[in-house]
Design an enzyme around this catalytic site. Structure first.
Site, PDB file in Angstrom:
ATOM      1  N   GLU A   1       0.877  -1.407  -0.028  1.00 30.69           N
ATOM      2  CA  GLU A   1       0.215   0.085  -0.070  1.00 30.69           C
ATOM      3  C   GLU A   1       0.951   1.283  -0.030  1.00 30.69           C
ATOM      4  OE1 GLU A   1      -2.492  -0.578   3.180  1.00 30.69           O
ATOM      5  OE2 GLU A   1      -4.095  -1.532   2.230  1.00 30.69           O
TER       6      GLU A   1
ATOM      7  N   GLU B   1       7.234 -22.301   6.925  1.00 31.38           N
ATOM      8  CA  GLU B   1       7.513 -21.454   8.094  1.00 31.38           C
ATOM      9  C   GLU B   1       8.605 -22.058   9.098  1.00 31.38           C
ATOM     10  OE1 GLU B   1       4.739 -21.266  11.780  1.00 31.38           O
ATOM     11  OE2 GLU B   1       3.710 -20.707  10.093  1.00 31.38           O
TER      12      GLU B   1
END
Length: 276
Positions: free
Chosen positions: A86, A117
């Site tokens: 953004e 992960e």
């Protein structure tokens, strides 16, 4: 109700303070979730000194050409990518200033990638693909503070003289041990036990907002309180930019819009007419 916080065990994995959730009405569930969410803001407020310490260092590094990397897995990784994605349209900077990495790569944004992960070497490997250097900053995001992908990335970054920070929701974690600046927002057990997409995720989003918004302001990407460098990617933003020019320079709407589209940003219009 279980009010016991585990000390050795993870707070984010401890039992909810509420039980028999399936027996509650919709209104009761909403009220209880909201009551838990109220605990997030005080927890984030406690971390402001650490956020300040980190941002001050990031600003100086980015001014010299450094970048900010977010590294996370699951919800934490997605929030880092959301924040990074953004920044360019909001502040008119390149996509190479704030970069979000998630365990498992871009496919993990929408769908969990099994065991990604758990690989402690992969985070640093992902960072190396960007030719990371000593001007950069790596911020690891992990509610548990125990995610190998994130810990490995911070450990190696630190070994290589790179500034490291972390955002976590457990105190005294291994992740914090590998961060130069540890931001620990202790929001307590989740409403649904272990569901860190809730309060933990909310706290992380707030902190990420604080880091990058302050960074962009200090880099001169805001004038007054306006996003004068925003990209004109839709009509709503063109209209917003037009209003800014009208208010700043006193031009009518047609002239303001025309100048905005010619110059490409509010800031470029203001710069052009400040000289006249």
């Amino acid at each position: 109700m279980n009010h016991i916080f585990m000390t050795k065990e993870s707070i984010t994995e401890s039992d909810s303070l509420y039980n028999n959730l399936e027996e509650k009405s919709v209104r009761e569930l909403l009220e209880c979730i909201h009551d838990e969410d109220r605990k997030v803001l005080p927890a984030v407020h406690q971390t402001i000194p650490q956020i300040e310490e980190l941002v001050l260092q990031i600003v100086e590094r980015v001014k010299k050409g450094g970048r900010l990397f977010y590294v996370g897995a699951g919800t934490s990784g997605r929030l880092g990518i959301l924040d990074a994605s953004e920044i360019p349209p909001t502040y008119g900077v390149g996509y190479d200033i704030v970069i979000g990495l998630i365990a498992g790569g871009d496919q993990a944004i929408r769908k969990a990638v099994e065991a990604a992960e758990d690989n402690e070497e992969l985070g640093w490997k992902d960072l190396q693909s960007f030719n990371i250097n000593e001007l950069d900053t790596v911020v690891g995001i992990a509610a548990s503070g125990r995610t190998p992908y994130v810990i490995g990335a911070l450990r190696e970054a630190r070994k290589n003289g790179i500034l490291t920070g972390c955002i976590t929701n457990n105190p005294n974690s291994e992740l914090a041990d590998n961060a130069d600046v540890a931001i620990e927002a202790i929001v307590g057990p989740e409403f649904v036990s272990g569901s860190t997409r809730m309060k933990s995720g909310t706290s992380q989003k707030l902190i990420l907002n604080m880091i990058t918004t302050t960074l962009m302001i200090k880099l001169g990407r805001v004038k007054g309180n306006r996003m004068v460098n925003m990209q004109l990617t839709n009509e709503k933003l063109v209209q917003r930019g037009t209003r800014m020019i009208m208010e700043e320079l006193g031009f009518d709407e047609d002239k303001s819009r025309r100048l905005l589209l010619i110059h490409g940003s509010v800031n470029k219009v203001l710069e052009a007419y400040d000289k006249n």
